[in-house]
Design a protein around this motif. Sequence first.
Motif, PDB file in Angstrom:
ATOM      1  N   GLU A 410      -0.262   6.491   0.018  1.00 45.60           N
ATOM      2  CA  GLU A 410      -1.506   6.114   0.687  1.00 45.60           C
ATOM      3  C   GLU A 410      -1.153   5.588   2.080  1.00 45.60           C
ATOM      4  O   GLU A 410      -0.068   5.034   2.284  1.00 45.60           O
ATOM      5  N   CYS A 412      -3.146   4.153   6.073  1.00 46.10           N
ATOM      6  CA  CYS A 412      -4.353   3.828   6.837  1.00 46.10           C
ATOM      7  C   CYS A 412      -3.920   3.460   8.252  1.00 46.10           C
ATOM      8  O   CYS A 412      -2.971   2.686   8.435  1.00 46.10           O
ATOM      9  N   ARG A 439      -8.577   1.530  -1.895  1.00 49.70           N
ATOM     10  CA  ARG A 439      -8.483   2.206  -0.590  1.00 49.70           C
ATOM     11  C   ARG A 439      -9.449   1.571   0.408  1.00 49.70           C
ATOM     12  O   ARG A 439      -9.127   1.416   1.594  1.00 49.70           O
TER      13      ARG A 439
END
Length: 691
Positions: A410, A412, A439
């Motif tokens: 993951e 970001c 998330r």
Amino acid sequence: MVRRWVCLATLGPIGVASLVYIVVMRGFLDPDVNSDHGLAWPLLGALPLFVFGMWLLTVSASRIALLIGLGATAMLVGSAYETYVHLNLDILAEPWFPLVNMLGLTADAVATSTLLVVFATFPDGVPEHRWQRIAALFLWTPVLVGPLTLLTTPHVVMSQFIGISGESIPNPYVVPWLEWAAPAVHYLVEQSWAAVALGVTVLGSRALFGEPEVRARTRVMGLAVVSAMVAFVLWTFVPGVWGIEFLVYASMIAIPVAAIHGILRYGAFDIGPGDRGVLVERSSNLLITVVYAAGVATPALLLTPPLRTVPAILITTLLAVVLLPVRSWMQRRLHRALFGDRERQFTMLSELGAQLERAGDPRELLTRLAEAVRVGLDASWVRIRLVSTDGTLAAVPLGVAGDEVGESVESCDLVHGDETLGRIELGPRHRGEYSDDERTMLRTVAGQAAASVANVLLTAQLAAQLDELTASRERLVAVQDDERRRLERDLHDGIQQDVVAQIAGLRLARNRLQRGELTAAELEELQDQARMTLTDLRELARGIHPPVLSDNGLVAAVESGVARFPIPLTVEAGEQVRAERFPDEVETTAYYVVREALANTAKHANATHASVGLARSDGHLRIAISDDGCGIGPAASASHGGLANIRDRVAALRGTVRVSPNEPSGTVVLVELPLDGVAPAASAREEAPVG
């Protein structure tokens, strides 16, 4: 919607009334206190499924949800009928008893058929193949047991769970010409093994031989059903064993657990994805409460008699206290499994601001941020990489938490305004995968931290620029001091000595003139010495500010040194640049930047050709000095030397310097000097006459 609430309003009161009747009659009003109270099955077997079925009717209008509620209610009605018969044995002699018994048989059969249909068609009530749908219709045949036995069997057929044989009780409602069908009714309907085998076959074909998606959706329910089948078979053939009874009740509790799993993973009972997490938490907490109550009551229900009342109460109380932490632990684990550790995540958010405020430099800030994200989201590792000057992510992260292993799962971006500052990358979670809520939490943290990261980076950048500006000013002062000392030395050692010699010569000439001895040749010699001094002064002035730069402009001054440059040199400039006069400080800075860059090329580049390009673009004077030499070396980042002098001069005018490799070899020095807001230079400068 209306049908769902009608079913709930009908089945709920019937089931509750049946349960209350059973508990009151068997637990409090049973005259035979030494007999088996018979509360284990309704409380431990039927009650968990009934509670789950009633809850399911409040959130789902699907057909399969209705079947679960109907089957659980039928279980309690059948148990209530058995209780009524045990406490009123005199009704066995009543002529209307076969009709009442038919209702009891039908209740048990409805429970059997509905649960078989639920198992066979789980999770949406619609099998994939036509033969499976046809087989599901035959699963309703046990419901006919009441009317068929009433019409075909000369004696009363009673449920095997009552424990009373009806062979001695005549059935006045039998139809003599239908008695031939009694054996078939007995084996196909009354025993219901054929329906059970058919239902297990449908479920097994879907769980073992269906499409991969079908196998995944039915696997957990299939295991629960197989466990229940094994438990009931053992209970049938080996009755009275405490461990087998416990296995039966545990398998009944496993059925709603499997149904909850189907809701969460596959949307069983037509429950949408957005509602699954919340509904599963509610149903699971409800089931945990029921299981807790069942666990507390199990010893008293299974061990009395022979366990007396006082010991049963003490054991129940002790279990209630001991199992309470287990119940709380199960609820916490369930909440964490569904939604992650929200409390820890909210704590991370509340403490993150204070942690970022305490960070003094970018590395400390990013390390604190990475550690907060790792703890809050239960990640195995977290790394934070910033964007480098060329717009790509830096290879070496500045913030790392945990042992970094493998690729990220993951990520970001850290975005402040329209600028991407870097990226937060996460390794796998310690438990399970990242949910959508986690998330979202990561994006929230990234948005909150981006402003702090931007501020710290800006502070560090300003501090570095301040240090560089201070060092640049110190170097400029040092250069100016060196230049002043050189001028003093040149004046003292050269021109000053010439002037002193000329003064002495003039004094001597005056004395000779008074004596009438002065000749024209001596005056001519003094005149020649004065011309030489003037030449020296011009040469000295040329080192400070070349006359060609003042007279003819920047391009002419640069081209004046082409012939003296040791390697071939090309000067490229458009007509507009050649004709334009730039501000004094711009022309002076540009001239000395070109001289310094070409001097570096001559000394260090080993080049065979060099070029200077001059152009005006967007309010800037662009200067490109390139060569085909060996390229730039580590000295490019030094705090002294030719390149440092260039940077210092350009920085004084708030310009920019970029040094990059040339293609296919060599170096390019690109300088941009701002022109806006600066007064232009005069077109020409006249020298003052010298007398």
